[in-house]
Design a protein around this motif. Structure first.
Motif, PDB file in Angstrom:
ATOM      1  N   ILE A 104       1.086  -1.453  -0.101  1.00 45.40           N
ATOM      2  CA  ILE A 104       0.003  -0.181   0.729  1.00 45.40           C
ATOM      3  C   ILE A 104       0.730   1.635   0.090  1.00 45.40           C
ATOM      4  O   ILE A 104       1.902   1.288   1.027  1.00 45.40           O
ATOM      5  CB  ILE A 104      -1.235  -0.177   1.055  1.00 45.40           C
ATOM      6  N   LEU A 105       1.213   2.500  -1.099  1.00 49.85           N
ATOM      7  CA  LEU A 105       1.429   3.499  -0.992  1.00 49.85           C
ATOM      8  C   LEU A 105       1.201   4.250  -0.101  1.00 49.85           C
ATOM      9  O   LEU A 105      -0.547   4.542  -0.551  1.00 49.85           O
ATOM     10  CB  LEU A 105       1.292   3.558  -2.234  1.00 49.85           C
ATOM     11  N   VAL A 106       1.696   5.157   0.356  1.00 53.32           N
ATOM     12  CA  VAL A 106       1.383   6.290   1.396  1.00 53.32           C
ATOM     13  C   VAL A 106       2.017   7.176   1.498  1.00 53.32           C
ATOM     14  O   VAL A 106       3.071   6.915   0.949  1.00 53.32           O
ATOM     15  CB  VAL A 106       1.518   5.757   2.981  1.00 53.32           C
ATOM     16  N   PHE A 107       1.814   8.716   1.314  1.00 56.47           N
ATOM     17  CA  PHE A 107       1.914   9.135   0.957  1.00 56.47           C
ATOM     18  C   PHE A 107       1.868  10.804   2.016  1.00 56.47           C
ATOM     19  O   PHE A 107       0.286  10.457   2.490  1.00 56.47           O
ATOM     20  CB  PHE A 107       1.778  10.303   0.114  1.00 56.47           C
ATOM     21  N   GLY A 129       9.014   7.728  -1.524  1.00 58.58           N
ATOM     22  CA  GLY A 129      10.084   8.476  -1.531  1.00 58.58           C
ATOM     23  C   GLY A 129      10.831   7.699  -0.245  1.00 58.58           C
ATOM     24  O   GLY A 129      10.146   6.003  -0.710  1.00 58.58           O
ATOM     25  N   ALA A 130      10.910   8.353   1.012  1.00 56.63           N
ATOM     26  CA  ALA A 130      12.385   7.635   2.031  1.00 56.63           C
ATOM     27  C   ALA A 130      10.969   6.749   2.789  1.00 56.63           C
ATOM     28  O   ALA A 130      10.762   7.700   2.852  1.00 56.63           O
ATOM     29  CB  ALA A 130      13.716   8.215   2.239  1.00 56.63           C
ATOM     30  N   ALA A 131      11.967   5.175   3.681  1.00 56.06           N
ATOM     31  CA  ALA A 131      11.004   5.594   5.066  1.00 56.06           C
ATOM     32  C   ALA A 131      11.381   6.800   6.109  1.00 56.06           C
ATOM     33  O   ALA A 131      12.133   7.230   5.738  1.00 56.06           O
ATOM     34  CB  ALA A 131      11.303   3.751   5.227  1.00 56.06           C
ATOM     35  N   GLN A 185       4.189   5.601  10.533  1.00 54.18           N
ATOM     36  CA  GLN A 185       5.799   5.214  10.277  1.00 54.18           C
ATOM     37  C   GLN A 185       5.816   4.147   9.452  1.00 54.18           C
ATOM     38  O   GLN A 185       5.168   3.074  10.159  1.00 54.18           O
ATOM     39  CB  GLN A 185       5.922   5.042  12.140  1.00 54.18           C
ATOM     40  N   VAL A 186       6.446   4.340   9.116  1.00 49.53           N
ATOM     41  CA  VAL A 186       6.546   3.622   7.013  1.00 49.53           C
ATOM     42  C   VAL A 186       8.258   2.983   7.058  1.00 49.53           C
ATOM     43  O   VAL A 186       8.758   3.523   7.302  1.00 49.53           O
ATOM     44  CB  VAL A 186       6.284   4.098   6.284  1.00 49.53           C
ATOM     45  N   GLU A 187       7.880   1.563   7.212  1.00 49.65           N
ATOM     46  CA  GLU A 187       9.328   1.454   7.565  1.00 49.65           C
ATOM     47  C   GLU A 187      10.365   0.689   5.341  1.00 49.65           C
ATOM     48  O   GLU A 187      11.441   0.629   5.719  1.00 49.65           O
ATOM     49  CB  GLU A 187       9.940  -0.100   7.882  1.00 49.65           C
ATOM     50  N   ALA A 188       9.521   0.856   4.669  1.00 51.09           N
ATOM     51  CA  ALA A 188       9.791   1.262   3.108  1.00 51.09           C
ATOM     52  C   ALA A 188       9.650   2.262   2.553  1.00 51.09           C
ATOM     53  O   ALA A 188       8.805   2.681   2.618  1.00 51.09           O
ATOM     54  CB  ALA A 188       9.408  -0.986   2.484  1.00 51.09           C
ATOM     55  N   GLY A 189      10.464   2.540   2.331  1.00 47.49           N
ATOM     56  CA  GLY A 189      10.424   3.772   0.896  1.00 47.49           C
ATOM     57  C   GLY A 189      10.590   2.685  -0.425  1.00 47.49           C
ATOM     58  O   GLY A 189      10.656   1.496  -0.821  1.00 47.49           O
ATOM     59  N   LEU A 190      10.747   3.562  -1.521  1.00 45.30           N
ATOM     60  CA  LEU A 190      10.427   2.938  -2.484  1.00 45.30           C
ATOM     61  C   LEU A 190      11.667   1.882  -3.306  1.00 45.30           C
ATOM     62  O   LEU A 190      11.481   1.084  -4.125  1.00 45.30           O
ATOM     63  CB  LEU A 190      10.037   4.297  -3.943  1.00 45.30           C
ATOM     64  N   VAL A 250       7.772   8.848  -8.061  1.00 45.80           N
ATOM     65  CA  VAL A 250       6.565   8.204  -7.926  1.00 45.80           C
ATOM     66  C   VAL A 250       6.073   7.947  -9.034  1.00 45.80           C
ATOM     67  O   VAL A 250       5.547   6.458  -9.382  1.00 45.80           O
ATOM     68  CB  VAL A 250       5.871   8.659  -6.673  1.00 45.80           C
ATOM     69  N   VAL A 251       5.955   7.906  -9.986  1.00 39.90           N
ATOM     70  CA  VAL A 251       4.702   8.162 -10.995  1.00 39.90           C
ATOM     71  C   VAL A 251       5.350   7.254 -11.696  1.00 39.90           C
ATOM     72  O   VAL A 251       4.813   5.712 -12.570  1.00 39.90           O
ATOM     73  CB  VAL A 251       4.442   9.417 -12.213  1.00 39.90           C
ATOM     74  N   ALA A 252       7.349   7.047 -11.920  1.00 41.01           N
ATOM     75  CA  ALA A 252       7.766   5.672 -12.883  1.00 41.01           C
ATOM     76  C   ALA A 252       7.975   4.940 -11.896  1.00 41.01           C
ATOM     77  O   ALA A 252       7.926   3.686 -12.432  1.00 41.01           O
ATOM     78  CB  ALA A 252       9.349   6.477 -12.832  1.00 41.01           C
TER      79      ALA A 252
END
Length: 205
Positions: A6-9, A48-50, A62-67, A92-94
């Motif tokens: 799940i992508l979050v931003f 982006g980054a974690a 708190q997100v542990e994995a970025g792209l 992100v789009v790419a």
């Protein structure tokens, strides 16, 4: 076990992301109650980054994995919310486009459909989004067949032959779609058991 990302931003709509997260998490508990292993692993992936992501309304995630650290996925889910910055972030789009080429199922909730369109995952298919954004989606991508008064829509990917794409209407509709995906990817019995555990009146069709 299928892995769902799940992508979050920043300014992601809370229920867009956390509603499906809850469904897939509870589906694991429902399966275990039935004597089976949990069918899903769910990971949050920061756009982006974690690190810390602030959802709409200020909820910290708190997100542990970025792209860069995102694992291989069976399902990529792009929630909505305030997506302007994500749509304009070329990295992100790419990444979404790249993942859509190798991921069997790509899903959006609410205005996440705008991100899929920006990434070229959908180009002329039937899609849907939040009722308040129907006109904007039609104006920006006139080749899309944007449907109203539906909870979710199923189509084929423009980037992956045989790839499945699901788009849902706004916010709570993502729960209905996630329960449908439990049915598709696991079983209807587990989808019904999950809705029951969540005490949720599932709109199954």
């Amino acid at each position: 076990m299928l892995r769902i990302g799940i992508l979050v931003f920043d300014d992601v709509e809370v229920l867009d992301a956390c509603g499906p997260f809850e469904v897939f998490s509870v589906a694991g508990r429902a399966a275990e109650r039935a004597g089976r292993e949990a069918p899903f692993e769910v990971v949050l992936i920061a756009a982006g980054a974690a690190g810390l992501v602030r959802a709409r309304g200020g909820l910290p995630l708190q997100v542990e994995a970025g792209l860069a650290e995102a694992p291989a996925l069976d399902v990529l889910l792009v929630p909505g919310g305030v997506t302007d910055a994500v749509e304009q972030d070329t990295a992100v789009v790419a990444w979404v486009a790249e993942r859509a080429r190798v991921t069997p199922y790509v899903v959006s909730v609410c205005t996440g459909a705008f991100v899929l369109a920006e990434a070229g995952v959908v180009t002329d298919q039937s899609v849907t989004t939040h009722w308040d954004d129907i006109v904007a989606l039609r104006e920006r991508w006139p080749a899309l067949d944007v449907l109203e008064e539906v909870r979710w829509v199923h189509a084929q990917s423009s980037l992956r032959p045989g790839g499945e794409v699901y788009t849902s209407a706004g916010i709570s509709a993502g729960i209905d779609l996630a329960l449908h995906l439990v049915e598709v990817l696991d079983s209807r019995d587990n989808a019904l058991a999950t809705a029951r555990l969540m005490d949720y009146a599932w709109t199954a069709t």
